[in-house]
Design an enzyme around this catalytic site. Structure first.
Site, PDB file in Angstrom:
ATOM      1  N   GLY A  93      -8.356   1.909 -12.292  1.00 12.02           N
ATOM      2  CA  GLY A  93      -9.013   2.821 -13.231  1.00 12.02           C
ATOM      3  C   GLY A  93      -9.721   3.930 -12.472  1.00 12.02           C
ATOM      4  N   GLY A 129      -8.292   5.269  -8.975  1.00 13.01           N
ATOM      5  CA  GLY A 129      -7.895   4.002  -8.346  1.00 13.01           C
ATOM      6  C   GLY A 129      -6.795   3.374  -9.183  1.00 13.01           C
ATOM      7  N   ASP A 140     -15.875  -4.712   4.710  1.00 16.13           N
ATOM      8  CA  ASP A 140     -14.701  -3.837   4.593  1.00 16.13           C
ATOM      9  C   ASP A 140     -15.079  -2.397   4.912  1.00 16.13           C
ATOM     10  OD1 ASP A 140     -12.105  -3.471   2.019  1.00 16.13           O
ATOM     11  OD2 ASP A 140     -12.118  -3.348   4.205  1.00 16.13           O
TER      12      ASP A 140
END
Ligand SMILES: Cn1ncc2ncnc(NCCc3cnc(NC(=O)Nc4cccc(C(F)(F)F)c4)s3)c21
Length: 272
Positions: free
Chosen positions: A23, A20, A134
């Site tokens: 991290g 990501g 989400d």
């Protein structure tokens, strides 16, 4: 709680299982118990840049309070000088969207099982006044038994550089009309997203996908749903999708009602 403070020394770090912008995610084993977890590393430097401390705190509060078989658990978190660590439940079969990409589309029974899992997770989340989880394929993981887990990456995930799908950067495919029109939205946006996901699991692409974002926005606002002739999809499945992709958010089928829809009752595997 103090004595339960974890530190990196408590874990043996294994392979990287996710990347990501903030991290990486590592496979890790807690030394005392031998328990295998996913360890998400977030660099404070990156966080400062985007001023996401409040967002991360909110995510940790929410995720810490949720305990449902279809929501990925956040067991603990700790930090050192430069990094924040999230100790997460490990979903051994990884990211659902990767399986969708390799299989192109899922069987009606598999889709009904995933939709039932998502609906039951949403019933639970909405009862705890947690909305807008989400839910898009990038945020769905599969555990060792193939059971679906919603991993709430928080909207921050959309800032993450790894463009896992060409629609990743323009993930507007999942936005409900009221989101596109920037109107107030409530938990029924999740019901809309469930309709998008059900369509995408069955056909392999989201219903309003278009070359450029403006066409996608237009198609969302028109609720311009087209059912291709192949793969063959049952009328019951199409009926459920058409009860979710409804512009008037108050008229969308609620997660509870999804669980009693004939197509779900007939096709979903009760073991989740
Ligand atoms: C890939 N993969 N394969 C198997 C597997 N098993 C478990 N987990 C995996 N991956 C991690 C899934 C995540 C769950 N919750 C997350 N949460 C988060 O990443 N939060 C977060 C990040 C950056 C910035 C912010 C901030 F500050 F903006 F709030 C918040 S990531 C797995």
């Amino acid at each position: 709680m103090a004595d339960e403070e974890w530190s990196l020394a408590d874990f043996e770090i294994g392979k990287v299982i996710g990347e990501g912008k903030f991290g990486k995610v590592y496979l890790a084993r807690e030394k005392q118990s031998g328990y295998v977890v996913a360890l998400k590393v977030i660099f404070k430097e990156k966080l400062k840049k985007y001023r996401f401390h409040a967002h991360l705190r909110r995510e940790i509060e929410i995720q810490h309070s949720l305990d449902h078989p279809n929501v990925l658990r956040l067991f603990a978190w700790f930090h050192d000088q430069t990094r924040i660590f999230l100790v997460l439940e490990y979903a051994a079969r990884g990211e659902l969207y990767k399986m969708l990409k390799s299989l192109h589309h899922f069987s009606e029974k598999r889709v009904a099982t995933y939709v039932a899992s998502l609906a039951s997770a949403l019933v639970y989340c909405h009862k705890k006044h947690v909305i807008h989880r989400d839910i898009k394929p990038e945020n769905l993981l599969l555990d060792v038994d193939g059971r679906l887990k919603i991993a709430d990456f928080g909207w921050a995930a959309e800032l993450q550089a790894h463009v896992k799908r060409q629609t990743m950067c323009g993930t507007i495919d999942y936005l409900a009309p009221e989101m596109v029109e920037k109107k107030a939205h409530d938990q029924s946006v999740d019901n809309w997203t469930l309709g998008i996901l059900c369509y995408e699991f069955l056909y392999g692409f989201p219903p309003f996908e278009a070359e450029d974002q403006h066409d996608t926005f237009r198609r969302i606002l028109k609720v311009d749903v087209v059912f291709p002739s192949s793969p063959y999809i049952s009328p019951e499945a199409k009926h459920l999708i058409s009860k979710l992709l409804v512009k008037d958010s108050s008229k969308r089928l609620s997660p509870q009602k999804i669980l009693t829809h004939p197509w779900i009752v007939e096709n979903a595997d009760p073991s989740g």
